[in-house]
Design a protein around this motif. Structure first.
Motif, mmCIF file in Angstrom:
data_model
loop_
_atom_site.group_PDB
_atom_site.id
_atom_site.type_symbol
_atom_site.label_atom_id
_atom_site.label_comp_id
_atom_site.label_asym_id
_atom_site.label_seq_id
_atom_site.Cartn_x
_atom_site.Cartn_y
_atom_site.Cartn_z
ATOM 1 N N SER A 255 10.178 -47.186 -49.847
ATOM 2 C CA SER A 255 10.321 -48.647 -50.093
ATOM 3 C C SER A 255 11.050 -49.495 -48.983
ATOM 4 C CB SER A 255 11.126 -49.127 -51.238
ATOM 5 O OG SER A 255 10.600 -48.448 -52.659
ATOM 6 N N ILE A 256 11.436 -48.615 -48.128
ATOM 7 C CA ILE A 256 12.118 -49.080 -46.848
ATOM 8 C C ILE A 256 11.056 -49.542 -45.823
ATOM 9 C CG2 ILE A 256 13.487 -48.616 -44.911
ATOM 10 C CD1 ILE A 256 14.973 -46.413 -46.400
ATOM 11 N N ALA A 257 11.118 -50.649 -45.299
ATOM 12 C CA ALA A 257 10.073 -51.247 -44.688
ATOM 13 C C ALA A 257 10.144 -50.557 -43.246
ATOM 14 C CB ALA A 257 10.244 -52.955 -44.406
ATOM 15 N N GLU A 258 11.276 -50.600 -42.719
ATOM 16 C CA GLU A 258 11.355 -49.543 -41.473
ATOM 17 C C GLU A 258 11.045 -48.144 -41.468
ATOM 18 O OE1 GLU A 258 13.802 -51.244 -42.921
ATOM 19 O OE2 GLU A 258 14.065 -53.167 -41.618
ATOM 20 N N GLY A 259 10.592 -47.679 -40.600
ATOM 21 C CA GLY A 259 10.263 -46.057 -40.474
ATOM 22 C C GLY A 259 11.453 -45.305 -40.576
ATOM 23 N N VAL A 260 11.296 -44.478 -41.198
ATOM 24 C CA VAL A 260 12.437 -43.607 -41.304
ATOM 25 C C VAL A 260 12.086 -41.841 -40.760
ATOM 26 C CG1 VAL A 260 14.408 -42.333 -43.020
ATOM 27 C CG2 VAL A 260 13.645 -44.769 -42.966
ATOM 28 N N LEU A 261 12.726 -41.397 -40.039
ATOM 29 C CA LEU A 261 12.071 -39.924 -39.668
ATOM 30 C C LEU A 261 13.293 -39.231 -39.418
ATOM 31 C CD1 LEU A 261 9.869 -38.130 -38.302
ATOM 32 C CD2 LEU A 261 10.626 -39.005 -36.031
ATOM 33 N N ALA A 262 13.372 -37.916 -40.210
ATOM 34 C CA ALA A 262 14.504 -36.973 -40.064
ATOM 35 C C ALA A 262 14.056 -35.760 -39.322
ATOM 36 C CB ALA A 262 14.865 -36.590 -41.561
ATOM 37 N N VAL A 263 14.869 -35.212 -38.474
ATOM 38 C CA VAL A 263 14.445 -34.052 -37.702
ATOM 39 C C VAL A 263 15.660 -33.276 -37.655
ATOM 40 C CG1 VAL A 263 13.620 -33.350 -35.300
ATOM 41 C CG2 VAL A 263 12.982 -35.648 -36.218
ATOM 42 N N ASP A 264 15.484 -31.961 -37.689
ATOM 43 C CA ASP A 264 16.421 -30.928 -37.719
ATOM 44 C C ASP A 264 16.796 -30.512 -36.348
ATOM 45 O OD1 ASP A 264 14.352 -29.198 -36.732
ATOM 46 O OD2 ASP A 264 14.354 -27.939 -38.439
ATOM 47 N N LEU A 265 17.972 -29.439 -36.496
ATOM 48 C CA LEU A 265 18.424 -29.035 -35.098
ATOM 49 C C LEU A 265 17.541 -28.516 -34.164
ATOM 50 C CD1 LEU A 265 21.732 -27.686 -36.547
ATOM 51 C CD2 LEU A 265 21.314 -29.770 -35.252
ATOM 52 N N HIS A 266 16.192 -27.825 -34.609
ATOM 53 C CA HIS A 266 15.215 -27.470 -33.926
ATOM 54 C C HIS A 266 14.083 -28.322 -33.422
ATOM 55 C CE1 HIS A 266 17.183 -23.662 -34.445
ATOM 56 N NE2 HIS A 266 17.217 -23.680 -35.717
ATOM 57 N N GLU A 267 14.471 -29.682 -33.635
ATOM 58 C CA GLU A 267 13.572 -30.766 -33.421
ATOM 59 C C GLU A 267 12.150 -30.529 -34.249
ATOM 60 O OE1 GLU A 267 12.955 -31.565 -29.390
ATOM 61 O OE2 GLU A 267 14.959 -31.116 -28.872
#
Length: 589
Positions: A255-267
């Motif tokens: 539902s968040i209009a903005e893009g959300v990206l989660a990246v781990d320690l190994h990219e």
């Protein structure tokens, strides 16, 4: 192998071992008991014969001894033998004494010669079978004058025991079968609850958290079943809680209009929402678990993520993404940590500023264009006023020329202001829902719009044709829509060469009324098509002003169509003319 057969196999093995040991022990006990019974019987017979012979010594003959042996042997069914102290056989019930070898070395004879009872079991060379021997001394005048030996074949004992063994065997088989059946029943009682527990555990492991074990009345299996059921209930509650929380988190993320990206320690990409996927041109399911370098071909984004990971804090940056279109993105990155404070990766929020950038460009262009549009007539008017006010000997024709020039630019300023007021009124009425509409025949208002420009078309020898079904009806504000279509017809006439034609058509398309205005003019390049509906935007500035336009006609047309909840688009290519399409919701005839 199933638990039932393992348990049952152990039971059967124990039963077989028990039956075998019992049979072996019974055999040994019975044989020993029977041998003792036979030995006692032989001992009695030997003593009877010894008591009969004792008074006859020392004068008894060998013939008499042999006769008594044969008589007793016949009556008792045993072999009776009398041996003299020197080992010679004086009498035997089964054989002739004269042909028999010396018996002094026989162990039972040697024991009896010593005044004891002799006993032996051995193979007999005379009868060619195993025999049981019992020997007693014949005592006369306090001395051993002979030995009486009674014997019987061991095969007689075996025959006697055969019936007993047969009954034992039948009893053992019956007991084994009964025990096996009982063992199967017990094994089934033991294994069935455990197998049911195993099946339910397998279903739970497979994801069926509603599986439960039937609870027996009592016992360890019932305790195990209740424990497993309680564990399944708790597991289901926890999984439901985690699933609900995951669904809520995914719903919030989506539902968040903005893009959300989660990246781990190994990219590697942990997760992303649909907005981020659209911006980065990714498929969420395919992108998860892959490296950012592999999925997103943007060096600036990769550097930003790497820098945020290395800094361990937060950061911001502006980048441009080039894909299906150019997107201006504002990045805000924050390091993610768990409850223990250990770093997990980076959370990046992608804020699409493309629309704002475009609006800023439009605003800047609008200010520049309107300033330019107003500056030209104002500068001209200012020059004319200065010329007229400072000239004393100005000729009449020059004065009239300047006044005519001033009149034309005042009319242009009036047209610009009028169009701006029309735009402002349309936007205000649309925003407040104050645009009145009523059903009207589409063909009628199109004829009126064409008729308004008949003189201009005739002046350039341009034919304006109408193609319209007579029964098309749509809810509309006739004044606004006629103004919009009129602007399109006006432009088509202005930008078409003399002797060509303009086609105005209306037709139903999937619940809409589509109005088309097609010309055979110079066309519009692709790069201009997205912006021609902006205020004061001109494809050819010099030519547009030369034709007398204010630069607001297409903007008014667009807002007029939007007020009808419709759309307006253009299809064009240089040198092949243009087709403008207006779509509004259809009404009913």
């Amino acid at each position: 192998m199933r638990l039932l057969w393992r348990v049952y196999g152990c039971f059967v093995l124990c039963i077989l071992v028990a039956v075998a040991v019992t049979t072996w022990y019974a055999d040994r006990t019975l044989r020993q008991f029977h041998e003792e019974q036979v030995a006692g019987d032989l001992l009695i017979r030997a003593r009877v014969l010894a008591n009969e012979l004792a008074p006859l010594f020392p004068g008894v003959s060998s013939a008499e001894i042999d006769r008594r042996c044969k008589e007793l042997g016949r009556l008792a069914g045993s072999r009776e033998t009398v041996v003299l102290p020197d080992g010679r056989v004086a009498g035997d019930s089964d054989d002739s004494p004269a042909g028999m070898e010396n018996h002094r070395g026989r162990p039972e004879i040697a024991a009896a010669m010593g005044g004891r009872v002799g006993r032996a079991v051995r193979f007999s060379d005379t009868s060619r079978r195993y025999m049981l021997y019992m020997a007693v001394p014949v005592v006369s005048a306090d001395s051993v004058v002979a030995v009486v030996r009674s014997s019987v074949a061991l095969s007689v004992i075996d025959k006697t025991l055969e019936a007993v063994y047969r009954h034992i065997a039948y009893g053992g088989i019956a007991m084994a079968l009964l025990s096996a059946a009982l063992a199967f029943y017990l094994s089934r009682r033991i294994s069935r609850p455990l197998e049911e527990v195993g099946r339910v555990a397998a279903r739970l492991a497979g994801g069926d958290l509603d599986a439960r074990v039937p609870v027996a009345e009592s016992g360890e299996a019932a305790t195990l079943a209740r424990t497993l059921n309680r564990m399944a209930t708790q597991l289901k509650e926890r999984v439901d809680t985690l699933s609900r929380q995951g669904s809520e988190q995914r719903a919030v993320l989506a539902s968040i209009a903005e893009g959300v990206l989660a990246v781990d320690l190994h990219e590697r990409i942990i997760d992303l929402n649909q907005s981020a996927a659209l911006l980065l041109d990714l498929v969420p399911g395919q992108a998860r678990g892959r490296s950012i370098q592999e999925t997103v071909r943007n060096v600036d984004l990769q550097k930003f993520i790497r820098a945020t990971l290395q800094s361990g804090g937060s950061g911001e940056a502006d980048i441009t993404l080039h894909g299906a279109g150019e997107h201006h993105i504002h990045l805000h990155g924050t390091t993610m940590s768990d409850a223990d404070g250990s770093k997990l990766g980076v959370l990046v929020v992608l804020n699409d500023l493309t629309r704002l950038k475009r609006l800023e460009t439009v605003r800047r262009d609008f200010v520049a264009n309107v300033s330019h549009e107003l500056k030209t007539p104002i500068t001209t008017l200012k020059g004319c006023v200065e010329t007229l006010s400072g000239a004393t000997d100005l000729r009449k024709e020059d004065s009239e020329r300047f006044i005519g020039m001033m009149r034309r630019h005042i009319d242009r300023l009036d047209a610009i202001v009028e169009d701006l007021l029309i735009l402002s009124r349309i936007e205000h009425d649309t925003g407040h829902g104050q645009v009145p509409v009523e059903p009207r025949a589409v063909c009628d208002f199109l004829r009126e719009a064409i008729q308004a420009f008949a003189a201009a078309a005739e002046a350039k020898r341009i034919a304006v044709n109408l193609e319209c079904q007579g029964d098309l009806i749509a809810p509309m504000n006739a004044a606004l829509l006629e103004h919009a279509v009129g602007n399109l017809i006006d432009n088509a006439i202005k930008y078409s060469e003399p002797g060509t034609k303009v086609v105005v058509a209306a037709l139903p398309v999937d619940g809409w009324i589509e109005i088309r205005v097609t010309d055979q003019g110079s066309g519009i390049e692709k790069k201009h098509q997205e912006r021609i509906f902006e205020r004061f935007y001109r494809v050819d500035t010099a030519r547009s002003r030369g034709l007398g336009g204010t630069g607001l006609g297409l903007a008014i047309a667009r807002h007029s169509v939007l007020a009808h909840h419709g759309t307006v688009t253009v299809e064009s290519s240089p040198g092949h003319g243009s087709t403008f399409r207006i779509r509004i919701p259809a009404g009913h005839a």
